[in-house]
Design a protein around this motif. Structure first.
Motif, PDB file in Angstrom:
ATOM      1  N   ILE A 150       0.826  -1.212   0.000  1.00  0.00           N
ATOM      2  CA  ILE A 150       0.000   0.000   0.000  1.00  0.00           C
ATOM      3  C   ILE A 150       0.864   1.267   0.000  1.00  0.00           C
ATOM      4  O   ILE A 150       0.337   2.377   0.086  1.00  0.00           O
ATOM      5  CB  ILE A 150      -0.967   0.017   1.204  1.00  0.00           C
ATOM      6  N   GLY A 151       2.163   1.109  -0.073  1.00  0.00           N
ATOM      7  CA  GLY A 151       3.060   2.250  -0.157  1.00  0.00           C
ATOM      8  C   GLY A 151       3.208   3.042   1.126  1.00  0.00           C
ATOM      9  O   GLY A 151       3.445   4.243   1.085  1.00  0.00           O
ATOM     10  N   CYS A 152       3.099   2.378   2.266  1.00  0.00           N
ATOM     11  CA  CYS A 152       3.173   3.094   3.553  1.00  0.00           C
ATOM     12  C   CYS A 152       4.581   3.604   3.857  1.00  0.00           C
ATOM     13  O   CYS A 152       4.749   4.532   4.636  1.00  0.00           O
ATOM     14  CB  CYS A 152       2.657   2.227   4.687  1.00  0.00           C
ATOM     15  N   GLY A 153       5.605   2.977   3.280  1.00  0.00           N
ATOM     16  CA  GLY A 153       6.983   3.416   3.476  1.00  0.00           C
ATOM     17  C   GLY A 153       7.689   2.855   4.692  1.00  0.00           C
ATOM     18  O   GLY A 153       8.847   3.184   4.931  1.00  0.00           O
ATOM     19  N   LEU A 154       7.035   2.010   5.452  1.00  0.00           N
ATOM     20  CA  LEU A 154       7.661   1.449   6.647  1.00  0.00           C
ATOM     21  C   LEU A 154       8.958   0.724   6.296  1.00  0.00           C
ATOM     22  O   LEU A 154       9.984   0.954   6.934  1.00  0.00           O
ATOM     23  CB  LEU A 154       6.706   0.494   7.364  1.00  0.00           C
ATOM     24  N   CYS A 155       8.924  -0.112   5.290  1.00  0.00           N
ATOM     25  CA  CYS A 155      10.106  -0.912   4.946  1.00  0.00           C
ATOM     26  C   CYS A 155      11.269  -0.030   4.500  1.00  0.00           C
ATOM     27  O   CYS A 155      12.415  -0.306   4.840  1.00  0.00           O
ATOM     28  CB  CYS A 155       9.774  -1.957   3.898  1.00  0.00           C
ATOM     29  N   THR A 156      10.978   1.023   3.759  1.00  0.00           N
ATOM     30  CA  THR A 156      12.056   1.902   3.293  1.00  0.00           C
ATOM     31  C   THR A 156      12.653   2.700   4.441  1.00  0.00           C
ATOM     32  O   THR A 156      13.834   3.047   4.403  1.00  0.00           O
ATOM     33  CB  THR A 156      11.569   2.846   2.186  1.00  0.00           C
ATOM     34  N   ASN A 157      11.861   2.984   5.461  1.00  0.00           N
ATOM     35  CA  ASN A 157      12.388   3.676   6.636  1.00  0.00           C
ATOM     36  C   ASN A 157      13.229   2.749   7.510  1.00  0.00           C
ATOM     37  O   ASN A 157      14.235   3.169   8.068  1.00  0.00           O
ATOM     38  CB  ASN A 157      11.254   4.264   7.476  1.00  0.00           C
ATOM     39  N   VAL A 158      12.815   1.485   7.611  1.00  0.00           N
ATOM     40  CA  VAL A 158      13.519   0.525   8.463  1.00  0.00           C
ATOM     41  C   VAL A 158      14.779  -0.002   7.793  1.00  0.00           C
ATOM     42  O   VAL A 158      15.814  -0.181   8.438  1.00  0.00           O
ATOM     43  CB  VAL A 158      12.578  -0.645   8.847  1.00  0.00           C
ATOM     44  N   CYS A 159      14.707  -0.246   6.485  1.00  0.00           N
ATOM     45  CA  CYS A 159      15.846  -0.858   5.787  1.00  0.00           C
ATOM     46  C   CYS A 159      15.990  -0.288   4.360  1.00  0.00           C
ATOM     47  O   CYS A 159      15.714  -0.969   3.379  1.00  0.00           O
ATOM     48  CB  CYS A 159      15.671  -2.377   5.745  1.00  0.00           C
ATOM     49  N   PRO A 160      16.447   0.954   4.254  1.00  0.00           N
ATOM     50  CA  PRO A 160      16.570   1.578   2.934  1.00  0.00           C
ATOM     51  C   PRO A 160      17.636   0.940   2.040  1.00  0.00           C
ATOM     52  O   PRO A 160      17.642   1.174   0.828  1.00  0.00           O
ATOM     53  CB  PRO A 160      16.917   3.031   3.262  1.00  0.00           C
TER      54      PRO A 160
END
Length: 61
Positions: A10-20
Motif C-alpha cells: 500500500i506504499g506506507c513506506g515502513l520498509c524503506t524507513n527501516v531498511c533503505p
C-alpha cells in the motif's frame, strides 16, 4: 536470502524507513526490493521491515 514485495503493498513506506539498503519506493508509489541477496549486516533490519509490513506484502525468496 532475497526479498520480494508483492501486489499487496500500500506504499506506507515502513520498509524503506527501516531498511533503505534493501527497500525503495517506486515511481508508482509502492515499495520494491533490491532483488539482491541481503548482506549479513542488513539481515536483521530487512527481517524487521518484512515482519512490520501492515499488509504482509514482503516475502522471503
Amino acid at each position: 536470502m532475497k526479498y520480494f514485495v508483492n501486489e499487496n503493498c500500500i506504499g506506507c513506506g515502513l520498509c524503506t524507513n527501516v531498511c533503505p539498503e534493501v527497500f525503495a519506493m517506486s515511481d508508482a508509489g509502492v515499495a520494491v526490493a533490491s532483488g539482491n541477496d541481503v548482506p549479513e549486516t542488513q539481515m536483521e533490519s530487512a527481517k524487521e521491515a518484512a515482519h512490520g509490513c501492515p499488509v504482509d506484502a514482503i516475502e522471503e525468496c
